[in-house]
Design a protein around this motif. Structure first.
Motif, short mmCIF file in Angstrom:
data_model
loop_
_atom_site.label_atom_id
_atom_site.label_comp_id
_atom_site.label_asym_id
_atom_site.label_seq_id
_atom_site.Cartn_x
_atom_site.Cartn_y
_atom_site.Cartn_z
N UNK A 60 0.84 -1.20 0.00
CA UNK A 60 0.00 0.00 0.00
C UNK A 60 0.87 1.25 0.00
N UNK A 61 0.32 2.33 -0.56
CA UNK A 61 0.98 3.64 -0.49
C UNK A 61 0.53 4.35 0.79
N UNK A 62 1.42 5.18 1.34
CA UNK A 62 1.11 5.91 2.58
C UNK A 62 1.17 7.42 2.39
N UNK A 63 0.92 7.89 1.19
CA UNK A 63 0.92 9.33 0.95
C UNK A 63 -0.33 9.98 1.52
N UNK A 106 -4.39 6.27 -0.79
CA UNK A 106 -3.50 5.96 0.33
C UNK A 106 -4.13 4.94 1.27
N UNK A 107 -3.29 4.30 2.06
CA UNK A 107 -3.79 3.35 3.06
C UNK A 107 -4.62 4.10 4.09
N UNK A 138 4.62 -1.18 2.91
CA UNK A 138 4.20 0.19 2.66
C UNK A 138 5.26 0.94 1.87
N UNK A 139 4.80 1.94 1.13
CA UNK A 139 5.68 2.82 0.36
C UNK A 139 5.38 4.24 0.80
N UNK A 140 6.41 5.07 0.90
CA UNK A 140 6.30 6.45 1.37
C UNK A 140 6.09 6.51 2.88
N UNK A 141 6.75 5.65 3.62
CA UNK A 141 6.68 5.70 5.07
C UNK A 141 5.76 4.64 5.65
N UNK A 142 4.99 5.04 6.64
CA UNK A 142 4.07 4.15 7.32
C UNK A 142 2.73 4.86 7.52
N UNK A 143 1.65 4.11 7.70
CA UNK A 143 0.38 4.75 8.03
C UNK A 143 0.41 5.31 9.45
N UNK A 144 -0.59 6.07 9.79
CA UNK A 144 -0.62 6.67 11.14
C UNK A 144 -0.66 5.56 12.20
N UNK A 145 -0.15 5.83 13.40
CA UNK A 145 0.11 4.78 14.39
C UNK A 145 -1.06 3.87 14.70
N UNK A 146 -2.28 4.40 14.78
CA UNK A 146 -3.43 3.55 15.10
C UNK A 146 -3.65 2.50 14.03
N UNK A 147 -3.55 2.90 12.77
CA UNK A 147 -3.72 1.94 11.67
C UNK A 147 -2.59 0.94 11.64
N UNK A 148 -1.36 1.40 11.86
CA UNK A 148 -0.22 0.48 11.87
C UNK A 148 -0.37 -0.55 12.98
N UNK A 149 -0.84 -0.13 14.14
CA UNK A 149 -1.04 -1.07 15.25
C UNK A 149 -2.07 -2.13 14.88
N UNK A 150 -3.09 -1.72 14.16
CA UNK A 150 -4.11 -2.69 13.73
C UNK A 150 -3.55 -3.70 12.73
#
Length: 375
Positions: free
Chosen positions: A80-83, A122-123, A141-153
């Motif tokens: 997924x893209x994280x823009x 974006x994701x 992921x591309x362009x970093x990571x999603x916001x912390x709550x989504x990444x934790x999920x």
């Protein structure tokens, strides 16, 4: 049992064990070109097949995953893209259209009808729900990571998380936020740069300078990407401390990919110096084969709207030029090792096995030489 299936064969098994694969070969996702069939073939050959979701709707992604799971029980990667989708800027849009106006006139098209559109999603929470329901073994992921709550999920779903770094600073940033492995993406790589802390393309680092520096900077496995198209490149990456290699351009020559005839022709003719980093097609720097638009308006330009809004103005030009048999306005993503990749053109499963077996043979030869010399 082949040498690549022997658990003791590879000098660093961290990526293999983390991802549940037999060979340290990861197929780059390649949005627009990658297919479920490509991912299936790589998975069945013991590598990690990947599916790019940035240009899929949720329903399309779900259907593609169903296709993969119907054909293989092996682990695969959803990418997924994280823009962040930017606000529409009318002034910037007008400036970009003005740059393209001569081409519209040339092709008999009307520029005033252009409507802004994103084209790549974006994701977000909806995609996160998809991951939670499908539970893929790996999410990248591309362009970093999603916001912390989504990444934790995502992590709570059981998925291993990968992301791309183009500098040591980005690698440290990703590791500090819980990435399970980091893709060290050198400047040679085709397609969009994974950069997210800086967009300065003048300071991008080559793969074989970047990999050992990231290996030294983080404790998680490192995956080398960029300019790797044969067993020599894979072996070199592993000797520099990478645990696996991510391959993109070499897979573009496989029959399982989705490419237009114009794109295929461009790949057949591009040379080592025939690619450049450009932001003209999407608004973010990406490496592709040089064409008319890149030569005449770039390859990098300050007129281009922010990613991913640039593509809407090019779409009519691309469609009309392609109808006439020209790739003047087509993004032709390619890495710098395309000439090497052409020599290895074959079905994806055979390519995956070949890359791994050639690399392992070279590594074993090196160890024998070292042993014989008393090293």
């Amino acid at each position: 049992m082949s040498t690549t299936q022997n658990p003791a064969s590879w000098p660093d098994r961290r990526a293999l064990d983390l991802l549940g694969i037999e060979r340290p070969i990861i197929q780059a996702p390649m949005a627009g070109s990658g297919t479920p069939e490509l991912a299936i073939a790589v998975c069945e050959a013991g590598g990690l097949g990947s599916l790019a979701c940035a240009q899929y709707s949720v329903d399309q992604a779900r259907e593609a995953v169903q296709t993969i799971r119907a054909a293989t029980s092996k682990p695969f990667n959803l990418n997924f893209f994280c823009h962040r989708t930017p606000q529409f800027d009318a002034q910037q849009h007008a400036a970009w259209v003005a740059q393209l106006e001569p081409y519209y006139r040339e092709l008999g098209l009307e520029a005033s009808t252009i409507k802004p559109a994103a084209g790549r999603a974006p994701f977000d929470a909806v995609y996160c729900e998809l991951v939670e329901s499908l539970r893929p073994a790996v999410v990248s992921f591309h362009f970093g990571l999603p916001e912390p709550t989504l990444l934790a999920r995502v992590k709570a779903s059981g998925a291993r998380v990968l992301s791309s770094a183009t500098t040591v600073a980005e690698a440290r940033w990703l590791a500090a936020r819980g990435c399970d492995a980091i893709i060290a993406m050198g400047s040679e790589a085709g397609g969009h740069r994974g950069s997210f802390l800086s967009q300065d393309m003048s300071t991008q680092v080559g793969t074989f300078a970047l990999v050992p520096q990231i290996v030294d900077a983080v404790d998680v496995p490192v995956i080398a990407a960029g300019g790797i198209a044969d067993g020599r490149g894979v072996a070199a990456a592993l000797l520099l401390g990478a645990s696996a290699a991510q391959i993109g351009t070499a897979y573009l020559f496989c029959p399982e990919v989705k490419l237009s005839p114009l794109y295929r022709a461009a790949l057949e003719n591009v040379n080592d110096d025939g690619t450049a980093l450009t932001n003209l097609f999407t608004g973010r720097p990406a490496r592709g084969a040089m064409n008319r638009l890149m030569r005449e308006r770039g390859p990098l330009s300050n007129y281009v709207p922010r990613f991913p809004l640039a593509g809407a103005a090019l779409a009519p030009l691309r469609a009309e030029a392609e109808r006439k048999g020209h790739d003047d306005f087509t993004n032709l993503w390619s890495g710098q090792a395309a000439p090497i990749a052409r020599q290895y053109a074959r079905p994806a499963a055979a390519l995956t096995r070949c890359l791994a077996e050639e690399a392992l043979k070279l590594l074993c030869q090196g160890m024998r030489v070292g042993a014989e010399s008393g090293g």
